[in-house]
Design a protein around this motif. Structure first.
Motif, PDB file in Angstrom:
ATOM      1  N   ASN A 129      28.240  91.507 -32.606  1.00  0.00           N
ATOM      2  CA  ASN A 129      29.505  92.005 -32.993  1.00  0.00           C
ATOM      3  C   ASN A 129      30.369  92.713 -31.837  1.00  0.00           C
ATOM      4  O   ASN A 129      31.327  92.131 -31.609  1.00  0.00           O
ATOM      5  N   ILE A 130      29.704  93.664 -31.151  1.00  0.00           N
ATOM      6  CA  ILE A 130      30.574  94.027 -30.144  1.00  0.00           C
ATOM      7  C   ILE A 130      30.676  93.159 -28.765  1.00  0.00           C
ATOM      8  O   ILE A 130      31.693  93.282 -28.170  1.00  0.00           O
ATOM      9  N   LEU A 131      29.448  92.480 -28.445  1.00  0.00           N
ATOM     10  CA  LEU A 131      29.898  91.222 -27.686  1.00  0.00           C
ATOM     11  C   LEU A 131      30.904  90.351 -27.975  1.00  0.00           C
ATOM     12  O   LEU A 131      31.748  89.989 -26.937  1.00  0.00           O
ATOM     13  N   ALA A 132      31.052  89.904 -29.242  1.00  0.00           N
ATOM     14  CA  ALA A 132      32.123  89.123 -29.595  1.00  0.00           C
ATOM     15  C   ALA A 132      33.482  89.890 -29.210  1.00  0.00           C
ATOM     16  O   ALA A 132      34.497  89.229 -29.022  1.00  0.00           O
ATOM     17  N   GLU A 133      33.415  91.155 -29.848  1.00  0.00           N
ATOM     18  CA  GLU A 133      34.866  91.900 -29.868  1.00  0.00           C
ATOM     19  C   GLU A 133      35.167  92.039 -28.090  1.00  0.00           C
ATOM     20  O   GLU A 133      36.441  91.963 -27.971  1.00  0.00           O
ATOM     21  N   PHE A 134      34.100  92.287 -27.534  1.00  0.00           N
ATOM     22  CA  PHE A 134      34.492  92.101 -25.883  1.00  0.00           C
ATOM     23  C   PHE A 134      35.015  91.004 -25.563  1.00  0.00           C
ATOM     24  O   PHE A 134      36.195  91.070 -24.739  1.00  0.00           O
ATOM     25  N   LEU A 135      34.585  89.831 -25.916  1.00  0.00           N
ATOM     26  CA  LEU A 135      35.160  88.470 -25.565  1.00  0.00           C
ATOM     27  C   LEU A 135      36.591  88.447 -26.161  1.00  0.00           C
ATOM     28  O   LEU A 135      37.546  87.707 -25.309  1.00  0.00           O
ATOM     29  N   ALA A 136      36.639  88.926 -27.304  1.00  0.00           N
ATOM     30  CA  ALA A 136      37.898  88.711 -27.940  1.00  0.00           C
ATOM     31  C   ALA A 136      39.114  89.277 -27.398  1.00  0.00           C
ATOM     32  O   ALA A 136      40.317  88.789 -27.372  1.00  0.00           O
ATOM     33  N   ARG A 137      38.671  90.536 -26.914  1.00  0.00           N
ATOM     34  CA  ARG A 137      39.679  91.361 -26.448  1.00  0.00           C
ATOM     35  C   ARG A 137      40.170  90.744 -25.089  1.00  0.00           C
ATOM     36  O   ARG A 137      41.504  90.862 -24.799  1.00  0.00           O
ATOM     37  N   LEU A 193      16.275  78.486 -31.650  1.00  0.00           N
ATOM     38  CA  LEU A 193      16.944  78.671 -32.946  1.00  0.00           C
ATOM     39  C   LEU A 193      16.012  78.071 -34.034  1.00  0.00           C
ATOM     40  O   LEU A 193      16.137  78.463 -35.425  1.00  0.00           O
ATOM     41  N   GLN A 194      14.920  77.121 -33.897  1.00  0.00           N
ATOM     42  CA  GLN A 194      14.236  76.501 -35.127  1.00  0.00           C
ATOM     43  C   GLN A 194      12.750  77.358 -34.909  1.00  0.00           C
ATOM     44  O   GLN A 194      12.041  77.088 -36.105  1.00  0.00           O
ATOM     45  N   THR A 195      12.585  78.380 -34.209  1.00  0.00           N
ATOM     46  CA  THR A 195      11.527  79.444 -34.456  1.00  0.00           C
ATOM     47  C   THR A 195      11.752  80.424 -35.294  1.00  0.00           C
ATOM     48  O   THR A 195      12.718  81.402 -34.931  1.00  0.00           O
ATOM     49  N   ILE A 196      11.036  80.554 -36.449  1.00  0.00           N
ATOM     50  CA  ILE A 196      11.275  81.518 -37.418  1.00  0.00           C
ATOM     51  C   ILE A 196      10.815  82.775 -36.927  1.00  0.00           C
ATOM     52  O   ILE A 196      11.685  83.891 -37.228  1.00  0.00           O
ATOM     53  N   ARG A 197       9.940  83.031 -36.301  1.00  0.00           N
ATOM     54  CA  ARG A 197       9.578  84.209 -35.774  1.00  0.00           C
ATOM     55  C   ARG A 197      10.132  84.842 -34.353  1.00  0.00           C
ATOM     56  O   ARG A 197       9.888  85.919 -34.046  1.00  0.00           O
ATOM     57  N   ALA A 198      11.144  84.029 -33.751  1.00  0.00           N
ATOM     58  CA  ALA A 198      11.958  84.569 -32.806  1.00  0.00           C
ATOM     59  C   ALA A 198      12.901  85.378 -33.431  1.00  0.00           C
ATOM     60  O   ALA A 198      13.856  85.114 -34.241  1.00  0.00           O
ATOM     61  N   LYS A 199      13.141  86.570 -32.821  1.00  0.00           N
ATOM     62  CA  LYS A 199      14.110  87.511 -33.369  1.00  0.00           C
ATOM     63  C   LYS A 199      15.513  87.234 -32.754  1.00  0.00           C
ATOM     64  O   LYS A 199      15.711  87.518 -31.599  1.00  0.00           O
ATOM     65  N   ILE A 200      16.345  86.634 -33.603  1.00  0.00           N
ATOM     66  CA  ILE A 200      17.746  86.372 -33.165  1.00  0.00           C
ATOM     67  C   ILE A 200      18.612  87.061 -34.003  1.00  0.00           C
ATOM     68  O   ILE A 200      18.702  86.943 -35.230  1.00  0.00           O
ATOM     69  N   ASP A 201      19.378  87.510 -33.148  1.00  0.00           N
ATOM     70  CA  ASP A 201      20.757  88.444 -33.781  1.00  0.00           C
ATOM     71  C   ASP A 201      21.812  87.448 -33.622  1.00  0.00           C
ATOM     72  O   ASP A 201      21.883  86.674 -32.679  1.00  0.00           O
ATOM     73  N   TYR A 202      22.721  87.244 -34.612  1.00  0.00           N
ATOM     74  CA  TYR A 202      24.070  86.422 -34.562  1.00  0.00           C
ATOM     75  C   TYR A 202      25.059  87.106 -35.372  1.00  0.00           C
ATOM     76  O   TYR A 202      25.165  88.016 -36.419  1.00  0.00           O
ATOM     77  N   CYS A 203      26.448  86.623 -35.037  1.00  0.00           N
ATOM     78  CA  CYS A 203      27.598  86.905 -35.408  1.00  0.00           C
ATOM     79  C   CYS A 203      28.567  85.867 -35.321  1.00  0.00           C
ATOM     80  O   CYS A 203      28.485  85.256 -34.427  1.00  0.00           O
ATOM     81  N   SER A 204      29.481  85.805 -36.422  1.00  0.00           N
ATOM     82  CA  SER A 204      30.566  84.938 -36.218  1.00  0.00           C
ATOM     83  C   SER A 204      31.757  85.831 -36.405  1.00  0.00           C
ATOM     84  O   SER A 204      32.117  86.599 -37.284  1.00  0.00           O
ATOM     85  N   TYR A 205      32.796  85.640 -35.408  1.00  0.00           N
ATOM     86  CA  TYR A 205      34.027  86.548 -35.243  1.00  0.00           C
ATOM     87  C   TYR A 205      35.112  85.798 -35.189  1.00  0.00           C
ATOM     88  O   TYR A 205      35.239  85.117 -34.115  1.00  0.00           O
ATOM     89  N   PRO A 206      35.985  85.790 -35.929  1.00  0.00           N
ATOM     90  CA  PRO A 206      37.611  85.309 -35.806  1.00  0.00           C
ATOM     91  C   PRO A 206      38.434  86.146 -34.758  1.00  0.00           C
ATOM     92  O   PRO A 206      38.370  87.427 -35.059  1.00  0.00           O
ATOM     93  N   VAL A 207      39.244  85.309 -34.188  1.00  0.00           N
ATOM     94  CA  VAL A 207      40.178  86.352 -33.104  1.00  0.00           C
ATOM     95  C   VAL A 207      41.625  85.483 -33.355  1.00  0.00           C
ATOM     96  O   VAL A 207      41.681  84.330 -33.076  1.00  0.00           O
ATOM     97  N   ARG A 208      42.533  86.257 -33.431  1.00  0.00           N
ATOM     98  CA  ARG A 208      44.005  85.743 -33.584  1.00  0.00           C
ATOM     99  C   ARG A 208      44.541  85.777 -32.254  1.00  0.00           C
ATOM    100  O   ARG A 208      44.702  86.729 -31.460  1.00  0.00           O
ATOM    101  N   THR A 209      44.974  84.531 -31.910  1.00  0.00           N
ATOM    102  CA  THR A 209      45.662  84.472 -30.517  1.00  0.00           C
ATOM    103  C   THR A 209      46.977  83.928 -30.662  1.00  0.00           C
ATOM    104  O   THR A 209      47.404  83.578 -31.915  1.00  0.00           O
ATOM    105  N   ILE A 210      47.901  83.919 -29.720  1.00  0.00           N
ATOM    106  CA  ILE A 210      49.417  83.499 -29.704  1.00  0.00           C
ATOM    107  C   ILE A 210      49.480  81.932 -30.212  1.00  0.00           C
ATOM    108  O   ILE A 210      50.325  81.252 -30.877  1.00  0.00           O
ATOM    109  N   TYR A 211      48.231  81.215 -29.851  1.00  0.00           N
ATOM    110  CA  TYR A 211      47.981  79.607 -30.355  1.00  0.00           C
ATOM    111  C   TYR A 211      47.365  79.585 -31.741  1.00  0.00           C
ATOM    112  O   TYR A 211      47.230  78.140 -32.032  1.00  0.00           O
TER     113      TYR A 211
END
Length: 225
Positions: A129-137, A193-211
């Motif tokens: 979430n914080i990595l996505a917010e860094f990109l969104a900024r 992504l197909q390995t269930i035992r793999a610990k993967i963290d995920y987030c979806s983050y919308p960002v509003r731009t002028i476009y």
């Protein structure tokens, strides 16, 4: 065609746990789910409103918001990134009281009291979430998307430490104002992504731009050896 599934829901019970912990009868289950969404949205809107009035600090932001419910108590745990001196809510009784009041008004329930706790994330750039917010900024500041994605990957590689094995970032929408929407992505390391035992963290983050609205998705493969 490939069948898409949510990476966190796919791993519940193995490497992931629920963000909301409570029990409800089937007839009131949907009301509790709606209540959780109202609480999370209220907290995010309040903190983002404060962020707009302060100078942005890299690494600040909201991670996961966990909710634990009992018969007469709602315990909310907010995971936050690096402390901005102007955004230290837990040390400011007035802001904590205002946050409590806002949540009570939105929730519209007097039978249970709310306890809000704020915890700091030790390694902020391992949180998607914080990595996505860094990109969104950066996208909001009209930085070219490829440069912004590469800078985010570089920041992750420098700050995330040895506890991660890979990261993947995807942006979808009218990128750089193009008329036709498209999807662009970049990956560093492994993302199984197909390995269930793999610990993967995920987030979806919308960002509003002028476009228009862009959708950011971040996958982080955490070393769970």
């Amino acid at each position: 065609m490939g069948q898409k599934i949510h990476p966190l829901g796919f791993r519940l019970g193995t490497t992931q746990s629920h963000d909301s912990i409570w029990f409800a009868q089937p007839r009131i289950y949907s009301e509790n789910v709606k209540e959780d969404k109202i609480i999370r949205d209220c907290i995010k809107n309040y903190i983002q409103k404060i962020q707009k009035t302060t100078t942005a600090v890299d690494g600040e932001g909201i991670g996961r918001i966990k909710i634990k419910k009992t018969r007469d108590l709602i315990h909310v745990i907010i995971n936050m990134g690096l402390p901005n001196p102007n955004l230290v809510i837990e040390d400011n009784p007035e802001r904590m009281e205002e946050l409590h009041t806002n949540v009570h008004k939105k929730k519209n329930c007097v039978n249970r009291q709310i306890n809000i706790e704020i915890t700091r994330i030790p390694n902020v750039y391992r949180d998607p979430n914080i990595l996505a917010e860094f990109l969104a900024r950066q996208l909001k500041n009209r930085i070219p998307f490829r440069k912004a994605m590469q800078k985010t990957i570089k920041k992750f590689a420098e700050e995330a430490g040895a506890g991660t094995k890979g990261v993947q970032i995807q942006i979808a929408g009218r990128i750089d104002g193009n008329e036709i929407a498209r999807v662009e992505w970049i990956r560093e390391g492994r993302i199984p992504l197909q390995t269930i035992r793999a610990k993967i963290d995920y987030c979806s983050y919308p960002v509003r731009t002028i476009y228009g609205v862009l959708g950011i998705k971040v996958w982080i493969f955490i070393n769970n050896d």
